[in-house]
Design an enzyme around this catalytic site. Structure first.
Site, PDB file in Angstrom:
ATOM      1  N   GLY A 332      -0.172  12.125  -0.414  1.00 35.54           N
ATOM      2  CA  GLY A 332      -0.510  11.223   0.676  1.00 35.54           C
ATOM      3  C   GLY A 332      -1.606  10.224   0.477  1.00 35.54           C
ATOM      4  N   HIS A 336      -3.555   0.751   1.377  1.00 33.39           N
ATOM      5  CA  HIS A 336      -2.964   0.232   2.620  1.00 33.39           C
ATOM      6  C   HIS A 336      -3.932  -0.668   3.377  1.00 33.39           C
ATOM      7  CE1 HIS A 336      -5.285   2.844   5.340  1.00 33.39           C
ATOM      8  NE2 HIS A 336      -5.033   3.862   4.519  1.00 33.39           N
ATOM      9  N   CYS A 354      -7.665   7.497   1.198  1.00 33.31           N
ATOM     10  CA  CYS A 354      -6.861   6.335   0.826  1.00 33.31           C
ATOM     11  C   CYS A 354      -7.750   5.174   0.397  1.00 33.31           C
ATOM     12  CB  CYS A 354      -5.976   5.905   1.990  1.00 33.31           C
ATOM     13  SG  CYS A 354      -4.640   7.061   2.369  1.00 33.31           S
TER      14      CYS A 354
END
Length: 410
Positions: A332, A336, A354
């Site tokens: 995951g 982004h 992330c």
């Protein structure tokens, strides 16, 4: 998995032979052999497998041959009476079926021929193919289980994964049947993740323009006691331009290179670091250092912290719709868009792991990226990316080689 049999309804007709015999074109009788010169021996027809053969591998060739003259009439019939189609070679001295045989079947071959000494045969053979105790299917995928698309283009970090749907007791037997061919040739090795999954990669990133062809020739192969391959699998793909992105926590920037040339620099905010414990499970908020590859893209994607054990209603939980998401790990991690962290991008880390970008940069990266592109994360404080997380390229070559069931270094 239950054994599978193969059936079709195609029939083969008889072949009408032509034999060149001079006497057939003349009223003059064929002269007897000269005194002391023996007559030519009669032609011999042979069938493989021989009659009575048991446990025949259905992937092995079935052949009918003649030592002289031509074959005129061949039939191969299964135990249900179906005739299996076949083909003669150009000089009509050998015949083979057009389709592979099935497991657990009985077949009968009947053949005739014609030579200068007259008709030959008939000859026949009845044999039985092996009945597996179990069968396994193989699929050729990326590291996250998505099928490798035949004819597609992937990045220079593309990994080939072979997934079996049964445990493989004899890894060496299976690996012998997993064939990767590249043009231009490179050294590459299979690495067994576990008893069902093997990954292949070269020593270095692929070169742009390389063609990679993969064949899993497992049908008819015994991969353990009573376990046989159910079907072959194959795919071929190309390698596109070299896209390598370097995300450095020292600078909080992602530098994107194409074929060695810097094409864009993007401020980023990575994992904030630290961890929390939920129900006895430790959840990390680091971005792990290592060599990732692009696994997929979605716009938008719903990101839900509960999917990895962090309740949405907790102080650090979330469930949001995120745009321009390029996934780089199996657990995951994405590159982004998140405009709410633009203030931190380039200066501090505030994400759960992330790599956050502005919408402008994230959409550009999304469009630029191809599956298999390389993303190197450097200088973060976490433990290195593990191989199961899409960290294949982080495994040292010597260790990778040791994960093969066959490879021996020169």
């Amino acid at each position: 998995m239950a054994p599978r049999r193969f059936r079709s309804r195609v029939a083969i007709g008889s072949f009408v032979a032509m034999i060149l015999v001079t006497a057939a074109c003349s009223s003059t009788p064929t002269p007897d052999p000269l005194p002391g010169k023996p007559a030519p021996p009669p032609a011999v027809l042979t069938v493989t497998p021989a009659t009575g053969a048991q446990q025949v591998n259905p992937a092995e060739p079935v052949t009918v041959r003649t030592s002289g003259g031509i074959l005129t009439d061949i039939t191969l019939t299964d135990d249900e009476g179906r005739i299996i189609p076949g083909t003669l070679n150009p000089d009509k001295t050998a015949w083979t079926p057009n389709e592979r045989l099935g497991y657990g079947r009985t077949y009968t071959v009947a053949a005739n021929g014609l030579s200068v000494t007259g008709p030959t045969g008939p000859v026949s053979s009845t044999f039985t193919t092996v009945t597996p105790g179990n069968q396994t299917r193989v699929t050729l995928t990326t590291t996250d289980g998505q099928p490798l698309a035949d004819g597609a283009t992937y990045g220079v970090g593309a990994i080939v994964a072979a997934h079996f749907d049964e445990d493989i007791p004899d890894r060496a037997a299976a690996e012998k049947r997993l064939v990767v061919t590249t043009n231009p040739p490179v050294e590459g090795v299979w690495y067994w993740m576990d008893n069902r999954n093997a990954h292949w990669r070269p020593r270095e990133y692929h070169r742009p323009g390389t063609t990679v062809t993969v064949a899993a020739n497992i049908y008819g192969a015994e991969l353990g006691p009573g376990l046989f391959g159910q079907d072959d699998a194959h795919t071929s793909f190309g390698i596109g331009p070299a896209h390598v992105s370097i995300a450095d926590d020292n600078t909080k920037q992602i530098e994107v290179y194409e074929n060695g040339q810097l094409v864009r620099t993007m401020p980023t905010s990575m994992g904030r670091g630290g961890s929390t414990n939920v129900g006895g499970r430790t959840i990390s908020f680091w971005t792990q250092p290592g060599v990732y590859t692009v696994l997929g893209k979605a716009n938008p994607v719903i990101m839900d912290s509960s999917t990895y054990g962090l309740p949405v209603k907790s102080s650090l939980g979330y469930k949001e719709t995120i745009g321009w998401a390029t996934r780089i790990s199996t657990d995951g991690i994405f590159v982004h868009a998140l405009d709410s962290t633009v203030w931190a991008q380039g200066s501090s880390n505030v994400s759960h792991g992330c790599l956050n970008l502005s919408t402008d940069n994230a959409s550009w990266f999304f469009d630029f990226s191809q599956l298999g592109d390389v993303v190197e994360v450097r200088n973060t404080g976490a433990d290195p990316l593990e191989v199961w997380q899409n960290g294949d390229w982080g495994v040292p070559w010597e260790q990778w080689v040791a994960g093969s069931a066959l490879y021996r270094a020169p």
